[in-house]
Design a protein around this motif. Structure first.
Motif, PDB file in Angstrom:
ATOM      1  N   ALA A  37      17.885  44.609  18.605  1.00 24.76           N
ATOM      2  CA  ALA A  37      19.040  45.471  18.328  1.00 24.76           C
ATOM      3  C   ALA A  37      19.784  45.879  19.588  1.00 24.76           C
ATOM      4  CB  ALA A  37      18.581  46.726  17.597  1.00 24.76           C
ATOM      5  N   GLU A  38      21.085  45.906  19.442  1.00 17.70           N
ATOM      6  CA  GLU A  38      21.884  46.601  20.447  1.00 17.70           C
ATOM      7  C   GLU A  38      21.864  48.084  20.075  1.00 17.70           C
ATOM      8  OE1 GLU A  38      25.893  45.215  20.488  1.00 17.70           O
ATOM      9  OE2 GLU A  38      26.504  46.677  21.993  1.00 17.70           O
ATOM     10  N   ASP A  39      22.090  48.333  18.765  1.00 15.13           N
ATOM     11  CA  ASP A  39      22.098  49.713  18.288  1.00 15.13           C
ATOM     12  C   ASP A  39      21.894  49.706  16.773  1.00 15.13           C
ATOM     13  OD1 ASP A  39      22.519  52.354  17.729  1.00 15.13           O
ATOM     14  OD2 ASP A  39      24.421  52.509  18.812  1.00 15.13           O
ATOM     15  N   VAL A  40      20.682  49.987  16.332  1.00 21.98           N
ATOM     16  CA  VAL A  40      20.366  49.958  14.890  1.00 21.98           C
ATOM     17  C   VAL A  40      19.697  51.269  14.494  1.00 21.98           C
ATOM     18  CG1 VAL A  40      18.783  48.946  13.172  1.00 21.98           C
ATOM     19  CG2 VAL A  40      20.226  47.441  14.560  1.00 21.98           C
ATOM     20  N   ILE A  86      14.743  60.078  17.280  1.00 23.47           N
ATOM     21  CA  ILE A  86      14.150  60.401  15.980  1.00 23.47           C
ATOM     22  C   ILE A  86      14.866  61.576  15.334  1.00 23.47           C
ATOM     23  CG2 ILE A  86      11.994  61.074  14.826  1.00 23.47           C
ATOM     24  CD1 ILE A  86      10.512  59.460  16.968  1.00 23.47           C
ATOM     25  N   GLY A  87      15.443  61.355  14.154  1.00 18.87           N
ATOM     26  CA  GLY A  87      16.117  62.424  13.407  1.00 18.87           C
ATOM     27  C   GLY A  87      15.251  62.906  12.262  1.00 18.87           C
ATOM     28  N   THR A  88      15.854  63.586  11.300  1.00 16.28           N
ATOM     29  CA  THR A  88      15.068  64.111  10.173  1.00 16.28           C
ATOM     30  C   THR A  88      14.586  62.972   9.284  1.00 16.28           C
ATOM     31  OG1 THR A  88      16.724  65.828  10.199  1.00 16.28           O
ATOM     32  CG2 THR A  88      15.105  65.963   8.447  1.00 16.28           C
ATOM     33  N   ASP A  89      15.503  62.083   8.905  1.00 14.22           N
ATOM     34  CA  ASP A  89      15.071  60.938   8.100  1.00 14.22           C
ATOM     35  C   ASP A  89      15.666  59.628   8.630  1.00 14.22           C
ATOM     36  OD1 ASP A  89      17.672  61.233   7.356  1.00 14.22           O
ATOM     37  OD2 ASP A  89      17.308  61.201   5.198  1.00 14.22           O
ATOM     38  N   THR A  90      15.921  59.628   9.932  1.00 12.10           N
ATOM     39  CA  THR A  90      16.467  58.419  10.555  1.00 12.10           C
ATOM     40  C   THR A  90      15.773  58.192  11.904  1.00 12.10           C
ATOM     41  OG1 THR A  90      18.145  59.707  11.710  1.00 12.10           O
ATOM     42  CG2 THR A  90      18.808  58.730   9.610  1.00 12.10           C
ATOM     43  N   ILE A  91      15.737  56.942  12.322  1.00  9.90           N
ATOM     44  CA  ILE A  91      15.288  56.628  13.684  1.00  9.90           C
ATOM     45  C   ILE A  91      16.262  55.584  14.248  1.00  9.90           C
ATOM     46  CG2 ILE A  91      13.411  55.795  15.161  1.00  9.90           C
ATOM     47  CD1 ILE A  91      11.427  56.650  13.007  1.00  9.90           C
ATOM     48  N   ARG A  92      16.873  55.939  15.384  1.00 10.09           N
ATOM     49  CA  ARG A  92      17.855  55.040  15.997  1.00 10.09           C
ATOM     50  C   ARG A  92      17.200  54.313  17.172  1.00 10.09           C
ATOM     51  NH1 ARG A  92      23.585  57.244  18.471  1.00 10.09           N
ATOM     52  NH2 ARG A  92      24.469  55.216  18.984  1.00 10.09           N
ATOM     53  N   VAL A  93      17.440  53.015  17.243  1.00  5.03           N
ATOM     54  CA  VAL A  93      16.866  52.200  18.325  1.00  5.03           C
ATOM     55  C   VAL A  93      18.017  51.577  19.096  1.00  5.03           C
ATOM     56  CG1 VAL A  93      15.331  50.272  18.881  1.00  5.03           C
ATOM     57  CG2 VAL A  93      14.920  51.627  16.816  1.00  5.03           C
ATOM     58  N   ARG A  94      18.021  51.797  20.415  1.00  6.57           N
ATOM     59  CA  ARG A  94      19.077  51.181  21.235  1.00  6.57           C
ATOM     60  C   ARG A  94      18.463  50.294  22.307  1.00  6.57           C
ATOM     61  NH1 ARG A  94      23.406  55.880  22.321  1.00  6.57           N
ATOM     62  NH2 ARG A  94      21.583  57.202  22.043  1.00  6.57           N
ATOM     63  N   ALA A  95      19.172  49.207  22.601  1.00  5.16           N
ATOM     64  CA  ALA A  95      18.658  48.265  23.600  1.00  5.16           C
ATOM     65  C   ALA A  95      18.483  48.979  24.925  1.00  5.16           C
ATOM     66  CB  ALA A  95      19.637  47.103  23.749  1.00  5.16           C
ATOM     67  N   SER A  96      17.380  48.690  25.607  1.00  8.47           N
ATOM     68  CA  SER A  96      17.204  49.302  26.925  1.00  8.47           C
ATOM     69  C   SER A  96      17.256  48.195  27.983  1.00  8.47           C
ATOM     70  CB  SER A  96      15.894  50.084  26.984  1.00  8.47           C
ATOM     71  OG  SER A  96      14.873  49.278  27.451  1.00  8.47           O
ATOM     72  N   GLU A  97      17.691  48.550  29.182  1.00  8.49           N
ATOM     73  CA  GLU A  97      17.854  47.576  30.264  1.00  8.49           C
ATOM     74  C   GLU A  97      16.498  47.082  30.756  1.00  8.49           C
ATOM     75  OE1 GLU A  97      20.768  46.333  31.621  1.00  8.49           O
ATOM     76  OE2 GLU A  97      21.465  47.245  29.744  1.00  8.49           O
TER      77      GLU A  97
END
Ligand code: UD1
Length: 450
Positions: free
Chosen positions: A276-279, A305-316
């Motif tokens: 993912a770039e941003d998912v 980490i949110g209440t019912d979401t988790i965001r994953v972003r690409a790291s360098e």
């Protein structure tokens, strides 16, 4: 049935996926809640039920047993045989064919029971409600030896008598089950659920010790308690159940939402970490995913980490290997072992996965090695993974539900076009996976493999 496969255009290691993917209701909770409907005198309505093969099989198992089952848009309604008849004014199909007053057919459908291990969980409710159940030795994914001794010992402790002939079991307790003090020598999800369901209608108190603590079990206990059962301690190692003395449970029109699938969510997080770039993984329960998120975070994955979401972003920075040990909840889930192995093949350094629940769960290693992953099975419980390695395309065949999704993840990150045959096994656990993953920017399609 036509055999199907998934064909995936690999990203060759690029992190390009963007968007959101919503988690469906938990397969392992939905199956058990549906099985528990046998305890009810009225209609049980479950929402957020995933549209997957295993849920359809459980619906068929209930129908063969005499229930009326309807499914629409993730809502499943199960009415017991006598109730379906009383409300429709017509005899139901079980009565029409047998000519007897309608009641549950206590002999589980052999074909379905042999193909799906979760079917055994219906034996507890059936025995508690009807005083009798017969069933074949259950089948399911091949994950090493999967005995049923804990179920049988539990039924005996609850006062039932068991007759076995040629791997076919008949269990009887015509006077009803009676409460008992039972210690499970091995922590088993299925045995915990089955005995909890059985004890819910028993006479007197049952104490179950060393039980599984999975969130699905907590959700099932809440469902039962809302409908007249008395179960204390779900989510802890000891359950204390005061039986209703044979009185069935009553839903009274209530509607129960199936909790989010933590195994699907965990697989999506692993995919996002690798591609993912941003998912954002939405409609999940982060509290149920701590073993996974903590391992990914230790490897260097950027998680919000949110209440019912988790965001994953690409790291360098490249990810660093972390060793994992599977364990009953709240430890790292064995069902995420294969996807985690794919993740670790992309991390810098050596890592081991220690599988403590099953033997025979490393069959994926040989296939992933064909894609050029560096994996060595040290013994039936331990695999060594050395990374990072670029994965090459391959034509694979899904060996079980969970490894099937791991193969899809491997195909997505590999160079070139891969295929994952035996799509049926992935469909058993994941709803329309190709449509949901395509929405993140992947090229994945389903084809007939003939
Ligand atoms: C459930 C999950 C499955 C997950 C597993 C372990 C469902 C439908 N499936 O399976 O996805 O991989 O939990 O988290 O919910 N055992 C015995 N005797 C028994 C019963 C089990 O020795 O009578 C052993 C098993 O062989 C295994 C261990 O107990 O080694 C745990 O298995 P169990 O928790 O029972 O798995 P399932 O409930 O079948």
């Amino acid at each position: 049935m036509t055999r199907e496969k998934f064909v995936v255009e690999g990203l060759g290691g690029a992190k390009t996926l963007r968007g959101a993917v919503a988690v469906r209701g938990a397969k392992n909770a939905a199956l058990k809640c549906l099985a528990a409907s046998v305890l009810f005198e009225d209609t049980l309505v479950c929402t957020n039920v995933p549209d997957i093969e295993d849920v359809r099989r459980m619906g068929e198992l209930l129908q063969v047993a005499g229930a009326e089952v309807t499914t629409k848009d993730g809502v499943v309604r199960v009415s017991p045989p006598d109730f379906a008849q009383a409300t429709s004014g017509k005899p139901n199909s079980a009565e029409a064919t047998s000519g007897k007053p309608s009641a549950w057919n206590t002999s589980l459908d052999q074909t379905i029971a042999k193909r799906m291990r979760a079917s055994i969980v219906m034996t507890g409710p059936m025995l508690a409600r009807m005083g009798e159940v017969s069933f074949p030795y259950p089948g399911g994914c091949v994950l090493g030896e999967r005995p049923i001794d804990l179920f049988l010992a539990g039924f005996t402790a609850l006062g039932a008598k068991i007759v076995e002939a040629d791997d076919f079991f008949t269990v009887r307790a015509p006077q009803g089950l009676r409460g008992a003090h039972i210690f499970l020598p091995i922590v088993s999800v299925g045995a915990t659920e089955t005995l909890m369901f059985a004890a819910a209608l028993a006479h007197g108190e049952t104490i179950l010790e060393n039980v599984a603590m999975e969130p699905e079990i907590v959700a099932e206990a809440e469902l039962l308690n809302a409908c007249g059962a008395h179960i204390e301690g779900a989510g802890s190692p000891t359950l204390r159940i005061t039986g209703t003395g044979g009185v069935p449970l009553k839903a009274n029109g209530a509607v129960f939402s199936i909790i989010p699938d933590r195994l699907e969510a965990g697989s999506f997080l692993i995919l996002a970490a690798l591609a993912a770039e941003d998912v954002t993984v939405t409609k999940c329960e982060p509290k149920h995913l701590q073993a996974v998120t903590s391992s990914l975070a230790r490897a260097g994955v950027s998680l919000e980490i949110g209440t019912d979401t988790i965001r994953v972003r690409a790291s360098e920075k490249p990810y660093q290997s972390v060793s994992v040990r599977t364990h009953e909840y709240p430890g790292f889930p064995t069902d995420l072992q294969a996807p985690m192995a794919v993740f670790l093949s992309q991390c810098e350094g050596d890592a081991t996965i220690l599988e403590t629940i099953y033997d025979g769960r490393f069959r994926y290693a040989e296939d992933l090695r064909r894609m050029d992953a560096d994996m060595t099975v040290m013994n039936p419980h331990q695999v060594l993974i050395r990374g990072p390695r670029k994965l090459e395309r391959a034509n694979l065949e899904s060996p079980d539900i969970r490894a099937g999704l791991a193969y899809l993840i491997a195909a997505i990150i590999a160079e070139g076009t891969s295929s994952v045959d035996n799509a049926y096994l992935i469909d058993r656990g994941y709803e329309h996976i190709e449509d949901r993953l395509s929405s993140l920017g992947l090229h994945i399609k389903r084809e007939s493999s003939n």
